[in-house]
Enzyme design. Structure first.
Site, short mmCIF file in Angstrom:
data_model
loop_
_atom_site.label_atom_id
_atom_site.label_comp_id
_atom_site.label_asym_id
_atom_site.label_seq_id
_atom_site.Cartn_x
_atom_site.Cartn_y
_atom_site.Cartn_z
N GLN A 64 24.68 -29.46 7.94
CA GLN A 64 24.46 -28.51 7.33
C GLN A 64 25.69 -27.61 6.78
O GLN A 64 25.67 -26.64 6.39
CB GLN A 64 23.70 -27.55 8.21
CG GLN A 64 24.39 -27.02 9.59
CD GLN A 64 23.61 -26.30 10.84
OE1 GLN A 64 22.88 -27.04 11.31
NE2 GLN A 64 23.59 -25.00 10.63
N LYS A 88 19.24 -13.02 13.24
CA LYS A 88 20.44 -12.97 12.60
C LYS A 88 20.17 -13.66 11.33
O LYS A 88 20.30 -13.18 10.14
CB LYS A 88 21.58 -13.04 13.04
CG LYS A 88 22.82 -12.59 12.22
CD LYS A 88 24.10 -12.61 12.93
CE LYS A 88 24.81 -14.07 12.99
NZ LYS A 88 25.24 -14.52 11.65
N GLY A 124 25.46 -12.66 21.49
CA GLY A 124 24.37 -12.87 20.87
C GLY A 124 23.52 -14.27 21.58
O GLY A 124 22.47 -14.25 21.80
N HIS A 125 24.38 -15.28 21.49
CA HIS A 125 23.67 -16.42 22.25
C HIS A 125 23.21 -16.37 23.76
O HIS A 125 22.18 -16.76 23.91
CB HIS A 125 24.72 -17.72 22.18
CG HIS A 125 25.05 -18.14 21.07
ND1 HIS A 125 26.43 -17.98 20.38
CD2 HIS A 125 24.39 -18.79 20.10
CE1 HIS A 125 26.52 -18.50 19.35
NE2 HIS A 125 25.60 -18.83 18.84
N LEU A 158 29.81 -19.75 22.08
CA LEU A 158 28.84 -18.95 22.55
C LEU A 158 29.39 -17.55 22.72
O LEU A 158 30.56 -17.46 23.09
CB LEU A 158 28.21 -19.56 23.74
CG LEU A 158 27.58 -20.79 23.83
CD1 LEU A 158 27.16 -21.20 25.09
CD2 LEU A 158 26.62 -20.94 22.75
N MET A 184 25.32 -24.14 18.14
CA MET A 184 26.41 -25.01 17.70
C MET A 184 27.63 -24.58 18.58
O MET A 184 28.78 -24.89 18.21
CB MET A 184 26.67 -24.75 16.28
CG MET A 184 25.54 -25.35 15.19
SD MET A 184 26.12 -25.68 13.63
CE MET A 184 27.03 -24.18 13.20
O1 PAF Z 1 21.67 -21.22 13.81
C1 PAF Z 1 22.67 -22.21 14.32
O2 PAF Z 1 23.32 -22.16 15.15
C2 PAF Z 1 22.19 -23.63 13.87
O3 PAF Z 1 21.87 -23.57 12.40
C3 PAF Z 1 21.14 -24.40 14.32
C4 PAF Z 1 19.84 -23.57 14.54
C5 PAF Z 1 21.72 -24.56 15.77
C6 PAF Z 1 21.12 -25.73 13.86
O4 PAF Z 1 22.33 -26.52 13.77
#
Ligand code: PAF
Length: 279
Positions: A61, A149, A36-37, A33, A30
């Site tokens: 979500q 995580k 970790g990303h 960044l 999302m």
């Molecule tokens: O973990 C995340 O950043 C989000 O839940 C994901 C997997 C990108 C879905 O929107």
């Protein structure tokens, strides 16, 4: 790095990357960044010929009282970091591309999303499962990588991919942590310096509980101590500290392998999650 915002162009670009039998690993994010990303992107480049990253702040979500509007967004900065990591393609659809008018379908992985974070965030994992299924169909990667995580999220995505026959290998990447043990998270940016210093009590309490349980201590006693230690460390509330079967997520009253300690706690307005293998 190509930045793509429409599905037809994305399909052509990914097909071009896959020409000659080359593989593509997708890292769904999302944005906002952090290191970790980037460790997931590096893993994508190790396990596949090309890394593709998606950035989409998924409204479905977030609950009505959650931080969707305030969620940190800085695509230019994120894109610059992805270029440094030699990402082949950034998939950055807007909400109207992801959820065109009239969109009505969603995915629920029954049972797995009800406890733990799902209990505090009704509908959250349906939003995650739905957007991840859409990302798989949009990008059509060979491999997809998710951070460990969010262990509950990873278990749900694995189950969804198995149940719906997605031809994607799902890989979990180990949790990236700061030097004091705090798991890296976009939400750490919300912490004041005092809260950030106190937050190290959270992983420390989990580490101690995991070692105690693996060493034969009673599960209830170890979980109660972890909860007390987290509050004593400066947290305002503990949503849950639980021992779970690592795959089915069933709560365990007694230790058996494979087990995972799962936890969520709130410090100020920020809710942090973490988990550890118990072995
Ligand atoms: O973990 C995340 O950043 C989000 O839940 C994901 C997997 C990108 C879905 O929107």
């Amino acid at each position: 790095m190509q930045i793509i915002r429409d599905i037809a162009t994305l399909h052509r670009a990914v097909a071009a990357l896959q020409q000659g039998g080359k593989s593509v690993a997708l890292v769904p994010t999302m944005g906002a960044l952090h290191d970790g990303h980037l460790s997931l992107v590096r893993m994508a480049r190790r396990v596949a010929d090309h890394a593709v990253v998606s950035i989409f702040v998924n409204p479905t979500q977030f609950g009505p009282n959650e931080d969707y509007a305030a969620y940190p967004r800085d695509e230019a900065r994120d894109a610059a970091r992805l270029v440094e990591e030699k990402t082949a393609l950034l998939w950055a659809p807007d909400v109207a591309v992801m959820y065109p008018d009239g969109h009505r379908t969603h995915i629920e992985v029954a049972g797995l999303g009800a406890d733990y974070c799902g209990a505090a965030r009704p509908g959250h994992f349906d939003g995650v499962a739905t957007v991840v299924a859409k990302l798989f169909n949009q990008v059509r990667p060979d491999i997809a990588i998710f951070g460990e995580k969010d262990w509950q999220q990873l278990a749900i995505i694995r189950r969804m991919a198995r149940d719906l026959d997605f031809a994607v290998d799902i890989l979990g990447a180990p949790i990236a942590r700061d030097a004091d043990g705090l798991a890296l998270s976009s939400r750490n940016a919300y912490l004041s310096p005092e809260q950030r210093a106190a937050a190290a009590a959270f992983p420390a309490a989990l580490k101690e509980a995991a070692a105690a349980i693996a060493g034969g201590a009673g599960v209830d006693t170890a979980l109660a101590k972890a909860q007390a230690d987290i509050i004593a460390g400066g947290f305002d509330s503990v949503h849950y500290v639980a021992l779970a079967d690592a795959d089915s997520l069933e709560r365990l009253a007694e230790y058996r392998r494979p087990a995972r300690l799962l936890a969520a706690a709130r410090i100020g307005k920020t809710r942090l999650i973490d988990n550890l293998a118990v072995e």
